[in-house]
Design a protein around this motif. Structure first.
Motif, PDB file in Angstrom:
ATOM      1  N   ARG A  11      13.687   1.848   5.339  1.00 11.46           N
ATOM      2  CA  ARG A  11      12.343   1.842   4.748  1.00 11.46           C
ATOM      3  C   ARG A  11      11.436   0.845   5.443  1.00 11.46           C
ATOM      4  NH1 ARG A  11      11.901  -0.536  -1.026  1.00 11.46           N
ATOM      5  NH2 ARG A  11      11.120  -2.385   0.080  1.00 11.46           N
ATOM      6  N   ALA A  12      10.247   1.300   5.784  1.00 14.21           N
ATOM      7  CA  ALA A  12       9.167   0.419   6.212  1.00 14.21           C
ATOM      8  C   ALA A  12       8.149   0.349   5.086  1.00 14.21           C
ATOM      9  CB  ALA A  12       8.509   0.945   7.488  1.00 14.21           C
ATOM     10  N   THR A  13       7.513  -0.808   4.932  1.00 20.96           N
ATOM     11  CA  THR A  13       6.574  -1.017   3.831  1.00 20.96           C
ATOM     12  C   THR A  13       5.273  -1.572   4.382  1.00 20.96           C
ATOM     13  OG1 THR A  13       8.427  -1.461   2.336  1.00 20.96           O
ATOM     14  CG2 THR A  13       6.243  -2.127   1.599  1.00 20.96           C
ATOM     15  N   VAL A  14       4.172  -0.901   4.062  1.00 15.06           N
ATOM     16  CA  VAL A  14       2.845  -1.284   4.540  1.00 15.06           C
ATOM     17  C   VAL A  14       2.199  -2.223   3.523  1.00 15.06           C
ATOM     18  CG1 VAL A  14       0.588  -0.452   5.302  1.00 15.06           C
ATOM     19  CG2 VAL A  14       2.638   0.960   5.677  1.00 15.06           C
ATOM     20  N   ILE A  15       1.744  -3.374   3.986  1.00 16.68           N
ATOM     21  CA  ILE A  15       1.106  -4.358   3.107  1.00 16.68           C
ATOM     22  C   ILE A  15      -0.218  -3.796   2.587  1.00 16.68           C
ATOM     23  CG2 ILE A  15       0.118  -6.677   2.983  1.00 16.68           C
ATOM     24  CD1 ILE A  15       2.112  -7.452   5.222  1.00 16.68           C
ATOM     25  N   GLY A  16      -0.485  -4.027   1.307  1.00 12.95           N
ATOM     26  CA  GLY A  16      -1.714  -3.557   0.702  1.00 12.95           C
ATOM     27  C   GLY A  16      -2.706  -4.679   0.472  1.00 12.95           C
ATOM     28  N   PRO A  46      19.393  14.668   5.652  1.00 14.81           N
ATOM     29  CA  PRO A  46      19.217  13.790   6.805  1.00 14.81           C
ATOM     30  C   PRO A  46      17.940  14.125   7.579  1.00 14.81           C
ATOM     31  CG  PRO A  46      21.499  14.454   6.632  1.00 14.81           C
ATOM     32  CD  PRO A  46      20.760  15.258   5.615  1.00 14.81           C
ATOM     33  N   ASN A  47      17.243  13.066   8.005  1.00 19.26           N
ATOM     34  CA  ASN A  47      15.984  13.170   8.750  1.00 19.26           C
ATOM     35  C   ASN A  47      14.810  13.644   7.894  1.00 19.26           C
ATOM     36  OD1 ASN A  47      17.149  12.265  11.190  1.00 19.26           O
ATOM     37  ND2 ASN A  47      17.883  14.342  11.622  1.00 19.26           N
ATOM     38  N   THR A  48      14.967  13.572   6.572  1.00  9.60           N
ATOM     39  CA  THR A  48      13.814  13.716   5.687  1.00  9.60           C
ATOM     40  C   THR A  48      13.144  12.352   5.544  1.00  9.60           C
ATOM     41  OG1 THR A  48      14.725  15.568   4.440  1.00  9.60           O
ATOM     42  CG2 THR A  48      13.078  14.232   3.322  1.00  9.60           C
ATOM     43  N   ILE A  49      11.818  12.347   5.582  1.00  7.57           N
ATOM     44  CA  ILE A  49      11.030  11.131   5.414  1.00  7.57           C
ATOM     45  C   ILE A  49      10.089  11.327   4.234  1.00  7.57           C
ATOM     46  CG2 ILE A  49       9.248   9.657   6.448  1.00  7.57           C
ATOM     47  CD1 ILE A  49      10.478  10.308   9.178  1.00  7.57           C
ATOM     48  N   ALA A  50      10.030  10.344   3.365  1.00  9.64           N
ATOM     49  CA  ALA A  50       9.057  10.334   2.271  1.00  9.64           C
ATOM     50  C   ALA A  50       8.140   9.134   2.449  1.00  9.64           C
ATOM     51  CB  ALA A  50       9.747  10.265   0.914  1.00  9.64           C
ATOM     52  N   MET A 105       0.835  -1.197   0.000  1.00 10.70           N
ATOM     53  CA  MET A 105       0.000   0.000   0.000  1.00 10.70           C
ATOM     54  C   MET A 105       0.873   1.252   0.000  1.00 10.70           C
ATOM     55  SD  MET A 105      -1.266   2.750   1.898  1.00 10.70           S
ATOM     56  CE  MET A 105      -1.310   2.458   3.656  1.00 10.70           C
ATOM     57  N   SER A 106       1.878   1.260   0.881  1.00  7.79           N
ATOM     58  CA  SER A 106       2.717   2.450   1.009  1.00  7.79           C
ATOM     59  C   SER A 106       4.101   2.061   1.496  1.00  7.79           C
ATOM     60  CB  SER A 106       2.082   3.436   2.004  1.00  7.79           C
ATOM     61  OG  SER A 106       2.889   4.584   2.185  1.00  7.79           O
ATOM     62  N   SER A 107       5.074   2.914   1.187  1.00  9.59           N
ATOM     63  CA  SER A 107       6.417   2.804   1.739  1.00  9.59           C
ATOM     64  C   SER A 107       6.754   4.098   2.468  1.00  9.59           C
ATOM     65  CB  SER A 107       7.454   2.553   0.644  1.00  9.59           C
ATOM     66  OG  SER A 107       7.268   1.292   0.030  1.00  9.59           O
ATOM     67  N   ILE A 108       7.523   3.963   3.557  1.00  7.13           N
ATOM     68  CA  ILE A 108       7.940   5.121   4.348  1.00  7.13           C
ATOM     69  C   ILE A 108       9.452   5.043   4.475  1.00  7.13           C
ATOM     70  CG2 ILE A 108       7.783   6.324   6.537  1.00  7.13           C
ATOM     71  CD1 ILE A 108       5.036   3.905   5.703  1.00  7.13           C
ATOM     72  N   LEU A 109      10.150   5.963   3.806  1.00  4.46           N
ATOM     73  CA  LEU A 109      11.611   5.937   3.668  1.00  4.46           C
ATOM     74  C   LEU A 109      12.220   7.119   4.415  1.00  4.46           C
ATOM     75  CD1 LEU A 109      14.030   4.548   2.151  1.00  4.46           C
ATOM     76  CD2 LEU A 109      13.638   6.203   0.325  1.00  4.46           C
ATOM     77  N   ARG A 110      13.165   6.825   5.294  1.00  2.00           N
ATOM     78  CA  ARG A 110      13.845   7.870   6.068  1.00  2.00           C
ATOM     79  C   ARG A 110      15.307   7.954   5.660  1.00  2.00           C
ATOM     80  NH1 ARG A 110      16.912   7.590  10.893  1.00  2.00           N
ATOM     81  NH2 ARG A 110      17.167   9.646  11.869  1.00  2.00           N
ATOM     82  N   CYS A 111      15.778   9.181   5.422  1.00  2.00           N
ATOM     83  CA  CYS A 111      17.175   9.413   5.054  1.00  2.00           C
ATOM     84  C   CYS A 111      18.029   9.548   6.305  1.00  2.00           C
ATOM     85  CB  CYS A 111      17.279  10.687   4.212  1.00  2.00           C
ATOM     86  SG  CYS A 111      18.968  11.134   3.763  1.00  2.00           S
ATOM     87  N   GLU A 112      19.074   8.713   6.383  1.00  2.00           N
ATOM     88  CA  GLU A 112      20.056   8.829   7.463  1.00  2.00           C
ATOM     89  C   GLU A 112      21.284   9.616   7.010  1.00  2.00           C
ATOM     90  OE1 GLU A 112      20.112   5.326  10.456  1.00  2.00           O
ATOM     91  OE2 GLU A 112      20.312   4.460   8.451  1.00  2.00           O
ATOM     92  N   VAL A 113      21.828   9.231   5.858  1.00  2.00           N
ATOM     93  CA  VAL A 113      23.027   9.856   5.314  1.00  2.00           C
ATOM     94  C   VAL A 113      22.802  10.083   3.833  1.00  2.00           C
ATOM     95  CG1 VAL A 113      25.494   9.575   4.863  1.00  2.00           C
ATOM     96  CG2 VAL A 113      24.513   8.715   7.005  1.00  2.00           C
ATOM     97  N   CYS A 114      23.177  11.250   3.336  1.00  2.00           N
ATOM     98  CA  CYS A 114      23.067  11.493   1.899  1.00  2.00           C
ATOM     99  C   CYS A 114      24.237  12.358   1.449  1.00  2.00           C
ATOM    100  CB  CYS A 114      21.734  12.155   1.541  1.00  2.00           C
ATOM    101  SG  CYS A 114      21.438  13.736   2.327  1.00  2.00           S
TER     102      CYS A 114
END
Length: 302
Positions: free
Chosen positions: A293-298, A265-269, A128-137
């Motif tokens: 990244r966390a991923t929500v099952i659809g 860093p610390n941006t979440i999409a 359904m959705s993914s939630i991605l957090r940046c640690e290092v870029c």
């Protein structure tokens, strides 16, 4: 009367329903995406916040949160408010939170996610959705592009819509992940995740909008092309089927359907995997980019 581009875009990216919480949304591109402020993701979400964020996700498809210094446990807690989280069978996972996959290469090995795709479309129940957090870029480069696949479908010529309306595409884990496995792991993965068929044109379960649902990373072929399209013989069938699939893949590459995110860093999409594709731009090696990244099952596409 023919619809104008503005008419089409308005239908593809509707305004967010009225919000009941003090969230603020700033559009990122005409096609999709908003930056969300007025929320602290370190704190548990209220039911009203979950409702507003979900409405914004369906309407705008990508939500970007800046300056969210959350822990892995808080990341999991936030993502879990939107549904059950998957455990990815291939990517490395966080030691204490297996729901979080660890993404990124290092200074010796470049990452390799640079293809337009929809996360885990090879599952019977895709994300359904993914939630991605940046640690290092890196200081420059390493952006991510998202594509509005509702808009990509809406702007197809009518004869193409008619041609693909009843088609199914086969999605397979192996083209992208088979090379990461040894023979025993490939055998186990093939048994657990056999190829699955999903509609080429899926319907969003919340908005009811139509979506072009094929991607170059996981789709191997069109399952019922010959049954739906009269052809003269096997050679022409094979050629026309491949030409059509390549044509559908290319729709994700139109800049008019896209937004681009510059990470910090610390941006979440958070994005809607049902109605988008994305592309991780690999232009920064040997600099390092690390993500969780966390991923929500659809649910099953229809």
């Amino acid at each position: 009367m023919l619809a104008t581009d503005d008419d089409v875009q308005t239908r593809a990216t509707p305004a967010t329903p009225p919000l009941s919480t003090p969230l603020r949304l700033q559009r990122i591109s005409p096609a999709l995406g908003v930056e969300v402020s007025g929320i602290d993701l370190r704190e548990p979400l209220s039911d009203a916040q979950v409702k507003d964020l979900r409405s914004a996700l369906v309407a705008h498809k990508v939500l970007v949160f800046r300056d969210q210094d959350i822990t892995p446990a808080q990341h999991v807690a936030f993502a879990s408010r939107f549904g059950e989280l998957e455990i990815h069978p291939v990517f490395p996972r966080h030691a204490d939170h297996p729901e979080l996959v660890l993404l990124g290469g290092n200074a010796q090995k470049a990452a390799s996610e640079n293809v337009y795709h929809t996360d885990v479309s090879w599952r019977e129940l895709p994300s359904m959705s993914s939630i991605l957090r940046c640690e290092v870029c890196p200081d420059v480069g390493g952006d991510t592009i998202w594509v509005n696949m509702e808009l990509a479908y809406e702007r197809l010529p009518e004869h193409r819509k008619a041609q693909i309306q009843e088609l199914f595409a086969v999605h397979d884990i192996m083209p992208a992940f088979g090379r990461r496995m040894n023979p025993e792991e490939r055998d186990a993965a093939r048994k657990q995740f056999p190829p699955v068929s999903h509609p080429v044109v899926r319907t969003h379960p919340e908005s009811g909008n139509k979506i072009l649902y094929v991607n170059a990373a996981f789709v191997t072929h069109l399952e019922n092309f010959t049954a739906c399209n009269p052809v003269r013989g096997a050679f022409e069938s094979h050629s026309e089927k491949n030409d059509l699939l390549e044509y559908l893949y290319r729709q994700a590459a139109y800049p008019e359907y896209q937004m681009r995110l510059r990470w910090a860093p610390n941006t979440i999409a958070m994005w809607d995997n049902r109605s988008t594709q994305h592309y991780a731009v690999q232009d920064y090696f040997p600099a390092v980019r690390r993500m969780m990244r966390a991923t929500v099952i659809g649910d099953k596409p229809f």
